[in-house]
Motif scaffolding. Structure first.
Motif, short mmCIF file in Angstrom:
data_model
loop_
_atom_site.label_atom_id
_atom_site.label_comp_id
_atom_site.label_asym_id
_atom_site.label_seq_id
_atom_site.Cartn_x
_atom_site.Cartn_y
_atom_site.Cartn_z
N LEU A 1 -2.25 7.78 5.09
CA LEU A 1 -2.03 6.34 4.77
C LEU A 1 -0.71 5.81 5.03
CD1 LEU A 1 -4.50 5.59 1.71
CD2 LEU A 1 -5.02 5.14 4.09
N LEU A 2 0.21 6.70 4.76
CA LEU A 2 1.79 6.20 4.86
C LEU A 2 2.09 5.94 6.22
CD1 LEU A 2 3.48 8.64 2.42
CD2 LEU A 2 2.78 6.17 2.09
N ARG A 3 1.32 6.70 7.12
CA ARG A 3 1.55 6.32 8.72
C ARG A 3 1.34 4.90 9.07
NH1 ARG A 3 -1.65 8.18 12.33
NH2 ARG A 3 -0.33 8.63 13.79
N ARG A 4 0.45 4.13 8.12
CA ARG A 4 0.21 2.78 8.80
C ARG A 4 1.54 1.96 8.51
NH1 ARG A 4 -4.89 0.51 5.76
NH2 ARG A 4 -4.03 -1.46 6.91
N GLN A 5 2.44 2.24 7.57
CA GLN A 5 3.47 1.63 7.41
C GLN A 5 4.55 1.56 8.55
OE1 GLN A 5 4.53 -0.36 5.35
NE2 GLN A 5 6.77 -0.65 5.26
N ILE A 6 4.55 2.97 9.44
CA ILE A 6 5.17 2.98 10.72
C ILE A 6 4.34 2.01 11.72
CG2 ILE A 6 6.07 4.58 12.26
CD1 ILE A 6 6.29 6.45 10.24
N LEU A 7 3.02 2.39 11.55
CA LEU A 7 2.41 2.02 13.15
C LEU A 7 2.16 0.33 12.84
CD1 LEU A 7 -0.50 4.57 13.12
CD2 LEU A 7 1.73 4.33 14.48
N GLU A 8 2.18 -0.28 11.62
CA GLU A 8 2.08 -1.58 11.41
C GLU A 8 3.27 -2.30 11.84
OE1 GLU A 8 -0.17 -3.48 10.46
OE2 GLU A 8 -1.72 -2.02 10.00
N LEU B 1 0.74 -1.34 -0.05
CA LEU B 1 -0.03 -0.01 -0.11
C LEU B 1 0.89 1.30 0.02
CD1 LEU B 1 -2.65 1.22 0.11
CD2 LEU B 1 -2.67 0.96 2.50
N THR B 2 2.07 1.17 0.58
CA THR B 2 2.89 2.31 0.60
C THR B 2 3.41 2.52 -0.57
OG1 THR B 2 3.54 1.96 3.15
CG2 THR B 2 5.17 3.18 1.83
N GLY B 3 3.72 1.50 -1.48
CA GLY B 3 4.71 1.68 -2.72
C GLY B 3 3.41 2.12 -3.52
N PHE B 4 2.14 1.69 -3.42
CA PHE B 4 1.16 2.28 -4.40
C PHE B 4 0.92 3.80 -4.21
CE2 PHE B 4 -3.40 3.50 -4.37
CZ PHE B 4 -3.86 3.32 -5.77
N VAL B 5 0.58 4.24 -2.68
CA VAL B 5 0.53 5.67 -2.41
C VAL B 5 1.68 6.54 -2.96
CG1 VAL B 5 0.54 7.43 -0.39
CG2 VAL B 5 -0.75 5.08 -0.59
N LEU B 6 3.07 6.00 -2.84
CA LEU B 6 3.93 6.85 -3.54
C LEU B 6 3.97 6.88 -4.69
CD1 LEU B 6 6.85 5.11 -1.12
CD2 LEU B 6 6.03 7.48 -0.85
N VAL B 7 3.63 6.02 -5.43
CA VAL B 7 3.65 5.92 -7.05
C VAL B 7 2.24 7.07 -7.37
CG1 VAL B 7 3.25 4.96 -9.18
CG2 VAL B 7 4.57 3.78 -7.50
N PHE B 8 1.11 6.69 -6.69
CA PHE B 8 0.05 7.77 -6.81
C PHE B 8 0.67 9.20 -6.58
CE2 PHE B 8 -3.58 10.09 -5.95
CZ PHE B 8 -4.79 9.63 -6.69
#
Length: 533
Positions: free
Chosen positions: A524-531, A463-470
């Motif tokens: 949404l990128l915060r999830r990459q940290i919180l996960e 999801l992080t990769g998708f958001v970064l590309v978006f």
């Protein structure tokens, strides 16, 4: 007490998986390489490297003029400017990103959840919008200083995000084991924590470096000439002429240098562990009297990178509304085109990046490394170079896709695939290999193991990769100017058309729309940290 060098092996053994090296025994016991995955990876790599082949071919055709064009003093100046920009900005982003990540994840900093969001917020503000905002109020922000200032503020989140995620995931027991063996606190950090952070730091620094090589909008506004701005000027004067192709070839060599440097910097330390419940929660370092200084430093960072640009954009937006210069229909049309292209590019890049990342993680070899590395090369090229190369290929081999949205989406994928690849790699690195082996030993197929075991673990990274590309697609400018279907305008191209005429009022609605569109995705990128628990 033995010398600190004699403690290395006991520290690594006592800390479990702190610095576990890939061994020849593991390599020899690895399952056979899945040739279907290899085939898909080869196809993706071939598509990604196709623009590079076109540039090399055009450069070879102009080889007779190479010495005259490349040995000019102007070329040496462009090379020095480009290298200086990278040499100054990358270390700054690494220091700022890692320092901010340490304060947020490992100290008693108040309001850590709020700071996570604020420190990722620059990803929602296009770098050329930040430069537009700063130059509108402070025209003296120019040259090398201005370029380093703007790009460092815009790109440090690429280091902060993976560093914060890994710092949150690290086991305090590793540090405690090192300390129990007589290693000092600072030495333990460098011996245990830093090796595990190296993949995140190296990956983030690589993304920053690649962005700097391909950056155009900021550098054009800062009046700081680099290879990218010179290439754009050459192509504007003579469509895909010899000088532009040769400069692009030099830029590719710089990209290869960054890719080569990232491999040893990344290291081969393993960060995956078995049993999340066994992890000891990190000890929070008390800031004490340093709390005001830490809050002040982060406040200045957020103020410069987020508050000032947003406030200035809103200032010009208010003027546009008051003067009646906001036209809703073009704004809505540009927003719709931007969202559609960004969604398609995000999905395609995320899927295309998976085979190479999986092959490199699960079946490490020289072949896997080469296939993964070549996908980065084209991303160092300016968007206009990739766009022109794809136009050449489309006209000669696939004319039906010329002047279609599909060709633009393909260009975005070529340009931004590394963002998705780095995200996949980060997630796969934290997925315990033992779980995969256990699933396969129980008779589950490779695809079934990936879907049932691996995917749930790496989905936040995907999801992080998708958001970064978006986010990158929303703000892409030069390739869009060339490849967007006739009559299609995105927020970035509409903004640039107005700002290029120094019409700050007319460009403000499009700048505000890009920020408003990107801001929710940074959450949404915060999830990459919180996960990472």
């Amino acid at each position: 007490m033995p010398a600190s060098s004699d403690l290395r092996e006991p520290v690594e053994l006592a800390s479990g998986l702190a610095v576990t090296r890939w061994s020849s025994a593991r390599d020899s016991s690895s399952p056979r390489r899945p040739w279907l995955v290899v085939a898909v990876t080869v196809v993706v790599a071939a598509v990604m490297v196709a623009p590079v082949v076109v540039v090399i071919g055009q450069s070879w055709a102009a080889s007779g003029e190479a010495s005259r064009l490349l040995l000019r003093p102007r070329t040496a100046e462009l090379l020095a400017n480009t290298l200086l920009l990278v040499a100054l900005t990358v270390p700054i982003t690494v220091c700022v990103g890692c320092g901010a990540a340490w304060l947020v994840e490992r100290t008693s900093l108040p309001g850590r959840g709020v700071w996570r969001t604020f420190l990722l917020a620059p990803l929602a503000i296009p770098a050329f919008v930040s430069s537009y905002a700063w130059t509108s109020v402070l025209p003296s922000v120019q040259g090398l200083g201005g370029a380093v200032f703007i790009t460092a503020l815009a790109y440090y989140p690429f280091v902060f995000l993976p560093a914060a995620a890994l710092l949150r995931a690290l086991d305090q027991g590793h540090l405690d084991a090192a300390r129990s063996l007589g290693v000092s606190g600072l030495a333990a950090v460098f011996r245990v924590v830093v090796p595990q952070l190296r993949p995140a730091i190296a990956g983030g620094a690589l993304l920053v470096g690649l962005h700097l090589l391909a950056e155009f909008g900021v550098l054009e506004m800062m009046r700081y000439p680099t290879f990218t701005t010179a290439i754009l000027q050459q192509f504007a004067v003579g469509f895909s002429n010899a000088a532009g192709s040769l400069l692009a070839a030099v830029l590719m060599l710089l990209c290869l240098g960054l890719l080569a440097a990232e491999v040893p910097l990344r290291g081969r330390a393993r960060i995956a562990r078995m049993g999340s419940g066994a992890r000891q929660q990190p000890v929070v370092h008390r800031l004490g009297g340093w709390t005001p200084a830490a809050i002040g430093a982060l406040t200045v960072l957020v103020g410069l990178s987020v508050v000032v640009p947003v406030a200035l954009v809103l200032r010009w937006l208010v003027r546009a509304i008051n003067s009646g210069m906001v036209t809703v229909a073009p704004l809505v049309a540009a927003t719709g085109s931007t969202v559609g292209l960004a969604l398609l590019a995000g999905l395609l890049a995320t899927l295309a990046a998976l085979p190479a990342a999986w092959l490199l993680h699960r079946y490490p070899s020289r072949l896997a490394t080469v296939l993964e590395r070549v996908t980065y090369v084209a991303s160092a090229l300016p968007g206009v170079v990739v766009g022109l190369a794809l136009v050449t290929l489309a006209v000669q081999w696939a004319r039906p896709i010329y002047q279609t949205a599909g060709l633009a989406v393909l260009a975005y994928t070529v340009l931004f695939l590394p963002r998705a690849t780095v995200a996949w790699r980060s997630g796969l690195a934290a997925a315990p290999t033992e779980l995969i082996e256990a699933s396969r030993s129980l008779g589950v197929s490779g695809l079934g193991t990936f879907v049932r075991v691996v995917l749930p673990l790496v989905l936040p990274s995907a999801l992080t990769g998708f958001v970064l590309v978006f986010l990158a697609t929303v703000t892409e400018l030069t390739a869009t100017l060339l490849l967007a279907p006739t009559g299609t305008e995105t927020l970035a191209t509409a903004f640039w058309s107005a700002s290029d005429q120094l019409d700050y009022v007319a460009s403000a609605p499009y700048a505000a729309a890009m920020i408003a569109l990107s801001a929710p995705l940074t959450i949404l990128l915060r999830r990459q940290i919180l996960e990472q628990r």
